[in-house]
Design an enzyme around this catalytic site. Structure first.
Site, mmCIF file in Angstrom:
data_model
loop_
_atom_site.group_PDB
_atom_site.id
_atom_site.type_symbol
_atom_site.label_atom_id
_atom_site.label_comp_id
_atom_site.label_asym_id
_atom_site.label_seq_id
_atom_site.Cartn_x
_atom_site.Cartn_y
_atom_site.Cartn_z
ATOM 1 N N CYS A 129 15.932 -34.135 -35.775
ATOM 2 C CA CYS A 129 16.522 -35.029 -37.264
ATOM 3 C C CYS A 129 18.274 -35.577 -35.991
ATOM 4 O O CYS A 129 18.738 -36.298 -36.317
ATOM 5 C CB CYS A 129 17.262 -34.203 -38.044
ATOM 6 S SG CYS A 129 15.707 -33.193 -38.947
ATOM 7 N N HIS A 284 23.251 -36.765 -42.114
ATOM 8 C CA HIS A 284 21.111 -36.078 -42.296
ATOM 9 C C HIS A 284 20.630 -35.916 -42.743
ATOM 10 O O HIS A 284 21.941 -34.909 -44.024
ATOM 11 C CB HIS A 284 20.901 -35.108 -40.893
ATOM 12 C CG HIS A 284 19.135 -34.985 -41.163
ATOM 13 N ND1 HIS A 284 18.655 -35.567 -41.088
ATOM 14 C CD2 HIS A 284 19.162 -33.859 -41.228
ATOM 15 C CE1 HIS A 284 17.746 -35.185 -41.712
ATOM 16 N NE2 HIS A 284 17.203 -33.850 -41.266
ATOM 17 N N ASN A 315 13.743 -36.310 -46.932
ATOM 18 C CA ASN A 315 13.867 -35.760 -45.834
ATOM 19 C C ASN A 315 12.996 -36.329 -44.498
ATOM 20 O O ASN A 315 11.956 -35.994 -44.634
ATOM 21 C CB ASN A 315 14.221 -34.296 -45.053
ATOM 22 C CG ASN A 315 14.593 -33.818 -43.966
ATOM 23 O OD1 ASN A 315 14.767 -34.588 -43.294
ATOM 24 N ND2 ASN A 315 15.454 -32.503 -43.589
#
Ligand SMILES: CC(C)(COP(=O)(O)OP(=O)(O)OC[C@H]1O[C@@H](n2cnc3c(N)ncnc32)[C@H](O)[C@@H]1OP(=O)(O)O)[C@@H](O)C(=O)NCCC(=O)NCCS
Length: 359
Positions: A129, A284, A315
Protein backbone atom coordinates in the site's frame (compact mmCIF):
# COMPACT_ATOMS: atom_id res chain seq x y z
CA UNK A 1 50.57 2.06 -23.79
CA UNK A 2 48.99 4.65 -21.49
CA UNK A 3 50.98 5.45 -18.37
CA UNK A 4 47.82 6.64 -16.55
CA UNK A 5 46.98 4.05 -13.86
CA UNK A 6 43.58 2.42 -14.14
CA UNK A 7 40.78 3.84 -11.98
CA UNK A 8 41.90 7.47 -12.02
CA UNK A 9 39.51 8.72 -14.73
CA UNK A 10 36.88 11.24 -13.61
CA UNK A 11 33.31 10.05 -14.17
CA UNK A 12 30.70 12.40 -15.55
CA UNK A 13 27.83 12.77 -13.08
CA UNK A 14 24.31 12.67 -14.50
CA UNK A 15 22.62 16.07 -14.59
CA UNK A 16 18.91 16.35 -14.06
CA UNK A 17 16.22 18.98 -13.86
CA UNK A 18 16.31 21.39 -10.94
CA UNK A 19 12.81 20.42 -9.84
CA UNK A 20 10.35 17.60 -10.48
CA UNK A 21 6.60 17.67 -10.25
CA UNK A 22 3.39 15.79 -10.93
CA UNK A 23 2.18 16.68 -14.41
CA UNK A 24 -0.86 14.44 -14.78
CA UNK A 25 -2.93 11.82 -13.00
CA UNK A 26 -5.40 9.23 -14.22
CA UNK A 27 -7.47 6.42 -12.81
CA UNK A 28 -9.24 3.25 -13.87
CA UNK A 29 -12.05 1.62 -11.94
CA UNK A 30 -13.20 -1.82 -13.12
CA UNK A 31 -16.81 -2.07 -14.20
CA UNK A 32 -18.07 -4.62 -11.70
CA UNK A 33 -19.49 -3.14 -8.50
CA UNK A 34 -19.36 -5.53 -5.54
CA UNK A 35 -21.78 -4.41 -2.86
CA UNK A 36 -21.60 -5.20 0.85
CA UNK A 37 -24.72 -7.31 0.31
CA UNK A 38 -22.79 -9.48 -2.16
CA UNK A 39 -19.85 -9.79 0.27
CA UNK A 40 -22.35 -10.98 2.89
CA UNK A 41 -23.24 -13.91 0.65
CA UNK A 42 -19.66 -15.18 1.16
CA UNK A 43 -19.11 -14.37 4.84
CA UNK A 44 -21.22 -14.02 7.95
CA UNK A 45 -21.37 -10.22 8.16
CA UNK A 46 -23.70 -7.29 7.49
CA UNK A 47 -23.78 -4.13 5.41
CA UNK A 48 -24.04 -2.11 8.63
CA UNK A 49 -20.95 -3.77 10.20
CA UNK A 50 -18.79 -3.30 7.10
CA UNK A 51 -19.86 0.37 6.73
CA UNK A 52 -19.30 1.13 10.38
CA UNK A 53 -15.94 -0.65 10.73
CA UNK A 54 -14.40 0.36 7.38
CA UNK A 55 -16.50 3.07 5.70
CA UNK A 56 -16.84 0.83 2.63
CA UNK A 57 -20.24 0.81 0.88
CA UNK A 58 -19.14 -0.93 -2.31
CA UNK A 59 -15.95 -1.80 -4.14
CA UNK A 60 -14.91 -2.63 -7.71
CA UNK A 61 -13.60 -6.01 -8.78
CA UNK A 62 -11.92 -6.59 -12.13
CA UNK A 63 -13.22 -9.05 -14.70
CA UNK A 64 -11.85 -12.58 -14.67
CA UNK A 65 -9.58 -11.96 -17.66
CA UNK A 66 -8.72 -8.35 -16.86
CA UNK A 67 -5.05 -8.14 -15.89
CA UNK A 68 -3.14 -5.52 -13.95
CA UNK A 69 -1.40 -4.52 -17.20
CA UNK A 70 -4.84 -3.93 -18.79
CA UNK A 71 -5.92 -1.78 -15.85
CA UNK A 72 -2.59 0.08 -15.65
CA UNK A 73 -2.79 0.99 -19.34
CA UNK A 74 -6.31 2.38 -18.83
CA UNK A 75 -5.10 4.60 -15.99
CA UNK A 76 -1.94 5.70 -17.81
CA UNK A 77 -3.75 7.10 -20.87
CA UNK A 78 -5.58 9.96 -19.07
CA UNK A 79 -2.49 10.69 -16.94
CA UNK A 80 -0.38 11.14 -20.09
CA UNK A 81 -3.11 13.26 -21.64
CA UNK A 82 -3.29 15.55 -18.60
CA UNK A 83 0.52 15.82 -18.60
CA UNK A 84 0.42 16.82 -22.26
CA UNK A 85 3.02 14.27 -23.31
CA UNK A 86 2.91 11.12 -25.41
CA UNK A 87 3.99 7.69 -24.25
CA UNK A 88 7.13 7.76 -26.40
CA UNK A 89 8.42 10.67 -24.30
CA UNK A 90 8.57 8.46 -21.21
CA UNK A 91 12.03 7.36 -20.19
CA UNK A 92 10.89 5.20 -17.27
CA UNK A 93 7.82 3.23 -16.23
CA UNK A 94 7.40 2.21 -12.59
CA UNK A 95 4.61 -0.15 -11.59
CA UNK A 96 3.78 -0.42 -7.88
CA UNK A 97 1.88 -3.64 -7.26
CA UNK A 98 1.71 -6.80 -5.18
CA UNK A 99 -0.73 -8.60 -7.46
CA UNK A 100 1.20 -9.18 -10.67
CA UNK A 101 0.54 -12.86 -11.26
CA UNK A 102 4.08 -13.73 -12.31
CA UNK A 103 7.11 -13.82 -10.06
CA UNK A 104 9.09 -12.77 -13.12
CA UNK A 105 9.17 -10.86 -15.42
CA UNK A 106 7.86 -7.63 -13.92
CA UNK A 107 4.65 -6.01 -15.15
CA UNK A 108 6.30 -2.67 -16.02
CA UNK A 109 8.08 -3.76 -19.24
CA UNK A 110 4.79 -5.28 -20.48
CA UNK A 111 2.98 -2.05 -19.64
CA UNK A 112 5.64 0.05 -21.39
CA UNK A 113 5.32 -2.08 -24.53
CA UNK A 114 1.52 -1.95 -24.34
CA UNK A 115 1.70 1.85 -24.23
CA UNK A 116 4.10 1.97 -27.17
CA UNK A 117 7.04 3.14 -25.05
CA UNK A 118 10.36 2.09 -26.56
CA UNK A 119 13.54 1.41 -24.61
CA UNK A 120 12.36 2.91 -21.34
CA UNK A 121 13.61 1.68 -17.97
CA UNK A 122 10.71 -0.35 -16.60
CA UNK A 123 10.49 -2.10 -13.26
CA UNK A 124 8.05 -3.00 -10.48
CA UNK A 125 8.10 -1.79 -6.89
CA UNK A 126 6.89 -4.15 -4.17
CA UNK A 127 5.95 -1.98 -1.22
CA UNK A 128 2.26 -2.90 -1.03
CA UNK A 129 0.00 0.00 0.00
CA UNK A 130 3.06 2.27 0.23
CA UNK A 131 4.17 1.34 -3.30
CA UNK A 132 2.77 4.38 -5.10
CA UNK A 133 4.42 6.88 -2.72
CA UNK A 134 7.69 4.92 -3.08
CA UNK A 135 7.29 5.21 -6.87
CA UNK A 136 6.67 8.98 -6.67
CA UNK A 137 9.80 9.38 -4.56
CA UNK A 138 11.92 7.34 -6.99
CA UNK A 139 10.50 9.16 -10.01
CA UNK A 140 11.16 12.57 -8.46
CA UNK A 141 14.76 11.61 -7.67
CA UNK A 142 15.24 10.14 -11.16
CA UNK A 143 14.06 13.34 -12.85
CA UNK A 144 16.20 15.51 -10.59
CA UNK A 145 19.15 13.12 -10.76
CA UNK A 146 19.12 13.02 -14.54
CA UNK A 147 18.37 9.33 -15.06
CA UNK A 148 14.96 10.07 -16.60
CA UNK A 149 13.03 13.01 -18.02
CA UNK A 150 9.42 11.84 -17.81
CA UNK A 151 8.44 8.93 -15.57
CA UNK A 152 5.11 7.11 -15.44
CA UNK A 153 4.23 5.79 -11.97
CA UNK A 154 1.28 3.40 -11.78
CA UNK A 155 -0.25 1.91 -8.64
CA UNK A 156 -2.34 -1.07 -9.71
CA UNK A 157 -3.86 -4.05 -7.94
CA UNK A 158 -6.13 -6.97 -8.59
CA UNK A 159 -6.52 -7.89 -4.94
CA UNK A 160 -9.60 -9.98 -5.74
CA UNK A 161 -7.09 -12.58 -7.02
CA UNK A 162 -5.53 -12.96 -3.56
CA UNK A 163 -8.57 -12.31 -1.38
CA UNK A 164 -10.01 -15.36 0.35
CA UNK A 165 -13.75 -14.89 -0.02
CA UNK A 166 -14.26 -17.14 3.01
CA UNK A 167 -12.11 -15.00 5.31
CA UNK A 168 -14.34 -12.99 7.61
CA UNK A 169 -11.36 -10.84 8.63
CA UNK A 170 -10.51 -9.47 5.18
CA UNK A 171 -12.98 -10.49 2.43
CA UNK A 172 -14.86 -7.18 2.73
CA UNK A 173 -11.90 -4.81 2.50
CA UNK A 174 -9.84 -5.42 -0.65
CA UNK A 175 -10.60 -4.32 -4.21
CA UNK A 176 -9.18 -3.76 -7.69
CA UNK A 177 -8.19 -0.71 -9.72
CA UNK A 178 -5.36 1.40 -11.12
CA UNK A 179 -4.13 4.95 -10.68
CA UNK A 180 -1.29 6.66 -12.53
CA UNK A 181 0.82 9.80 -12.34
CA UNK A 182 3.31 11.35 -14.75
CA UNK A 183 6.36 12.92 -13.10
CA UNK A 184 8.58 15.30 -15.04
CA UNK A 185 10.70 18.46 -14.88
CA UNK A 186 9.05 21.60 -13.46
CA UNK A 187 10.03 25.25 -12.91
CA UNK A 188 9.22 25.18 -9.19
CA UNK A 189 9.43 22.37 -6.59
CA UNK A 190 6.49 20.00 -7.12
CA UNK A 191 7.31 17.07 -4.85
CA UNK A 192 8.41 17.54 -1.25
CA UNK A 193 10.95 15.31 0.52
CA UNK A 194 9.73 11.76 1.15
CA UNK A 195 9.58 10.45 4.70
CA UNK A 196 9.71 6.69 4.43
CA UNK A 197 10.70 3.56 6.29
CA UNK A 198 9.83 0.01 7.19
CA UNK A 199 9.45 -2.44 10.06
CA UNK A 200 10.17 -5.99 8.92
CA UNK A 201 9.62 -7.32 12.42
CA UNK A 202 5.89 -6.97 11.76
CA UNK A 203 5.98 -8.68 8.35
CA UNK A 204 3.39 -11.23 9.46
CA UNK A 205 0.72 -8.56 10.06
CA UNK A 206 -0.23 -8.70 6.34
CA UNK A 207 1.27 -11.37 4.15
CA UNK A 208 0.64 -14.15 1.70
CA UNK A 209 -0.63 -17.02 3.82
CA UNK A 210 1.89 -19.64 2.63
CA UNK A 211 5.10 -18.96 0.66
CA UNK A 212 5.22 -20.14 -2.98
CA UNK A 213 7.98 -22.72 -2.39
CA UNK A 214 5.82 -24.44 0.24
CA UNK A 215 2.72 -24.30 -1.98
CA UNK A 216 4.60 -25.83 -4.91
CA UNK A 217 6.08 -28.56 -2.65
CA UNK A 218 2.65 -29.50 -1.26
CA UNK A 219 1.08 -29.54 -4.72
CA UNK A 220 3.90 -31.77 -5.99
CA UNK A 221 3.36 -34.06 -3.02
CA UNK A 222 -0.37 -34.32 -3.90
CA UNK A 223 0.45 -34.99 -7.55
CA UNK A 224 2.99 -37.72 -6.76
CA UNK A 225 1.19 -39.46 -3.87
CA UNK A 226 -2.37 -38.94 -5.09
CA UNK A 227 -3.31 -38.06 -1.49
CA UNK A 228 -4.27 -34.67 0.00
CA UNK A 229 -1.23 -32.89 1.47
CA UNK A 230 -1.19 -31.48 4.99
CA UNK A 231 -2.23 -27.93 4.15
CA UNK A 232 -3.23 -27.26 7.75
CA UNK A 233 0.41 -27.71 8.85
CA UNK A 234 1.35 -25.00 6.34
CA UNK A 235 -1.34 -22.69 7.75
CA UNK A 236 -4.12 -22.96 5.17
CA UNK A 237 -7.27 -24.98 4.52
CA UNK A 238 -6.27 -25.77 0.93
CA UNK A 239 -4.15 -24.66 -2.02
CA UNK A 240 -6.57 -21.85 -2.90
CA UNK A 241 -6.44 -20.35 0.55
CA UNK A 242 -2.66 -20.81 0.75
CA UNK A 243 -1.98 -18.16 -1.89
CA UNK A 244 -4.35 -15.57 -0.41
CA UNK A 245 -3.64 -12.70 1.97
CA UNK A 246 -3.83 -13.07 5.71
CA UNK A 247 -4.18 -9.98 7.80
CA UNK A 248 -4.00 -9.31 11.53
CA UNK A 249 -6.56 -6.50 11.28
CA UNK A 250 -6.16 -5.07 14.76
CA UNK A 251 -2.34 -5.08 14.61
CA UNK A 252 -2.39 -3.20 11.32
CA UNK A 253 -5.08 -0.85 12.60
CA UNK A 254 -3.13 0.09 15.73
CA UNK A 255 0.15 0.52 13.84
CA UNK A 256 -1.51 2.72 11.22
CA UNK A 257 -3.35 4.87 13.75
CA UNK A 258 -0.44 5.41 16.14
CA UNK A 259 2.63 5.34 13.93
CA UNK A 260 1.51 6.92 10.67
CA UNK A 261 0.30 10.34 11.87
CA UNK A 262 3.84 11.26 13.06
CA UNK A 263 5.21 10.18 9.66
CA UNK A 264 2.67 12.42 7.91
CA UNK A 265 3.59 15.26 10.28
CA UNK A 266 7.27 14.85 9.41
CA UNK A 267 6.43 14.98 5.68
CA UNK A 268 4.61 18.31 6.22
CA UNK A 269 7.61 19.70 8.12
CA UNK A 270 10.12 18.35 5.59
CA UNK A 271 8.21 20.17 2.85
CA UNK A 272 8.66 23.43 4.76
CA UNK A 273 4.94 24.09 5.13
CA UNK A 274 2.30 23.77 7.85
CA UNK A 275 -0.96 21.82 7.85
CA UNK A 276 -2.78 25.12 7.19
CA UNK A 277 -1.05 25.33 3.78
CA UNK A 278 -2.54 22.02 2.61
CA UNK A 279 -5.35 21.89 0.06
CA UNK A 280 -5.96 18.18 0.52
CA UNK A 281 -5.13 15.16 2.66
CA UNK A 282 -4.93 11.99 0.58
CA UNK A 283 -4.02 9.05 2.83
CA UNK A 284 -3.97 5.44 1.67
CA UNK A 285 -7.59 4.29 1.60
CA UNK A 286 -7.10 1.47 4.11
CA UNK A 287 -10.07 2.05 6.36
CA UNK A 288 -12.15 5.21 6.91
CA UNK A 289 -11.61 4.93 10.68
CA UNK A 290 -7.82 5.01 10.20
CA UNK A 291 -8.23 8.18 8.09
CA UNK A 292 -10.43 9.79 10.78
CA UNK A 293 -7.93 8.94 13.52
CA UNK A 294 -5.07 10.42 11.50
CA UNK A 295 -6.99 13.67 10.88
CA UNK A 296 -7.48 14.03 14.63
CA UNK A 297 -3.87 13.32 15.50
CA UNK A 298 -2.55 15.64 12.81
CA UNK A 299 -4.99 18.34 14.01
CA UNK A 300 -5.78 19.15 10.40
CA UNK A 301 -7.91 22.28 9.86
CA UNK A 302 -11.56 21.22 9.62
CA UNK A 303 -12.03 22.63 6.12
CA UNK A 304 -9.26 20.58 4.42
CA UNK A 305 -10.76 18.21 1.86
CA UNK A 306 -9.92 14.61 2.80
CA UNK A 307 -9.92 11.66 0.39
CA UNK A 308 -12.77 9.28 1.17
CA UNK A 309 -12.67 7.29 -2.03
CA UNK A 310 -12.69 4.06 -0.01
CA UNK A 311 -16.50 4.32 0.33
CA UNK A 312 -17.06 3.30 -3.28
CA UNK A 313 -13.66 1.90 -4.23
CA UNK A 314 -12.60 -0.26 -1.28
CA UNK A 315 -8.97 -0.74 -0.31
CA UNK A 316 -6.99 -1.00 -3.55
CA UNK A 317 -3.53 -1.01 -1.92
CA UNK A 318 -0.99 0.66 -4.28
CA UNK A 319 -3.79 2.10 -6.44
CA UNK A 320 -5.71 3.82 -3.66
CA UNK A 321 -3.87 7.16 -3.45
CA UNK A 322 -3.73 7.94 -7.19
CA UNK A 323 -7.36 6.79 -7.57
CA UNK A 324 -8.44 9.07 -4.73
CA UNK A 325 -6.38 11.93 -6.21
CA UNK A 326 -7.98 11.45 -9.60
CA UNK A 327 -11.46 11.55 -8.07
CA UNK A 328 -10.79 14.66 -5.97
CA UNK A 329 -9.49 16.56 -9.03
CA UNK A 330 -12.29 15.32 -11.29
CA UNK A 331 -14.99 16.24 -8.77
CA UNK A 332 -13.23 19.57 -8.13
CA UNK A 333 -12.92 18.87 -4.45
CA UNK A 334 -9.37 20.24 -4.64
CA UNK A 335 -8.00 22.92 -6.94
CA UNK A 336 -5.60 22.10 -9.76
CA UNK A 337 -2.15 23.05 -8.51
CA UNK A 338 -3.12 22.65 -4.85
CA UNK A 339 -0.86 21.08 -2.22
CA UNK A 340 -1.74 17.55 -1.11
CA UNK A 341 -0.27 15.46 1.69
CA UNK A 342 -0.19 11.80 0.64
CA UNK A 343 0.81 8.84 2.77
CA UNK A 344 0.90 5.15 1.94
CA UNK A 345 1.34 2.39 4.51
CA UNK A 346 0.84 -1.34 4.66
CA UNK A 347 2.43 -4.75 4.20
CA UNK A 348 6.14 -4.95 4.90
CA UNK A 349 5.40 -3.16 7.05
CA UNK A 350 6.36 -0.23 4.85
CA UNK A 351 5.37 3.42 4.62
CA UNK A 352 6.11 6.57 2.63
CA UNK A 353 4.71 10.10 2.72
CA UNK A 354 5.29 13.33 0.85
CA UNK A 355 3.59 16.62 0.04
CA UNK A 356 2.93 17.06 -3.68
CA UNK A 357 1.64 19.90 -5.81
CA UNK A 358 -1.31 18.48 -7.73
CA UNK A 359 -1.26 18.82 -11.51
C1 LIG B 1 -10.32 -5.56 9.63
C2 LIG B 1 -11.00 -4.60 10.59
C3 LIG B 1 -12.07 -3.80 9.86
C4 LIG B 1 -11.69 -5.41 11.67
O1 LIG B 1 -12.31 -4.51 12.58
P1 LIG B 1 -12.09 -4.68 14.14
O2 LIG B 1 -12.88 -3.64 14.76
O3 LIG B 1 -10.61 -4.70 14.40
O4 LIG B 1 -12.74 -6.11 14.35
P2 LIG B 1 -12.31 -7.24 15.38
O5 LIG B 1 -11.50 -8.25 14.65
O6 LIG B 1 -11.76 -6.62 16.63
O7 LIG B 1 -13.72 -7.84 15.72
C5 LIG B 1 -14.68 -7.07 16.41
C6 LIG B 1 -15.98 -7.81 16.43
O8 LIG B 1 -16.52 -7.88 15.10
C7 LIG B 1 -16.72 -9.25 14.73
N1 LIG B 1 -16.38 -9.38 13.34
C8 LIG B 1 -15.15 -9.62 12.79
N2 LIG B 1 -15.25 -9.67 11.46
C9 LIG B 1 -16.54 -9.45 11.16
C10 LIG B 1 -17.25 -9.35 9.96
N3 LIG B 1 -16.66 -9.49 8.76
N4 LIG B 1 -18.57 -9.08 10.02
C11 LIG B 1 -19.19 -8.93 11.18
N5 LIG B 1 -18.58 -9.00 12.37
C12 LIG B 1 -17.26 -9.26 12.35
C13 LIG B 1 -15.80 -10.04 15.61
O9 LIG B 1 -16.28 -11.36 15.78
C14 LIG B 1 -15.85 -9.27 16.90
O10 LIG B 1 -17.06 -9.58 17.58
P3 LIG B 1 -17.10 -9.61 19.20
O11 LIG B 1 -16.80 -8.20 19.63
O12 LIG B 1 -18.50 -10.05 19.46
O13 LIG B 1 -16.05 -10.59 19.59
C15 LIG B 1 -10.00 -3.64 11.24
O14 LIG B 1 -9.19 -4.32 12.15
C16 LIG B 1 -9.14 -2.97 10.22
O15 LIG B 1 -9.62 -2.25 9.35
N6 LIG B 1 -7.84 -3.12 10.34
C17 LIG B 1 -6.91 -2.51 9.45
C18 LIG B 1 -6.96 -3.24 8.18
C19 LIG B 1 -6.28 -2.51 7.11
O16 LIG B 1 -6.29 -1.32 7.04
N7 LIG B 1 -5.71 -3.31 6.23
C20 LIG B 1 -5.07 -2.82 5.12
C21 LIG B 1 -3.81 -2.20 5.49
S1 LIG B 1 -3.13 -1.64 4.10
Amino acid sequence: MSTVPKGTGTLQPSVGARYAGMLGVGGYRPERVVTNEEVCTWIDSSDAWIRERTGIISRRWAGEHETIVDMAAQAAAPALQMAGITADQLSAVIVATVTHTMQTPAAAPMLATRLGVKDAAAFDVSAACAGYCHGISLASDMVRGGSAEYVLVVGVEKLSDITDKRDRGSAFIFADGAGAAVIGPTDTPGIGPTVWGSDGEKWEAISQRVPWDRIVALQLEEATTGKPADWAAAGAIDATEASTLKMAGQTVFRWAVWSMAPVAQRAIEAAGITAADLDAFIPHQANMRITDAMIKQLKLPADIPVARDIAETGNTSAASIPLATERMLREQEVPRGGLALQIGFGAGLAYAAQVVRLP
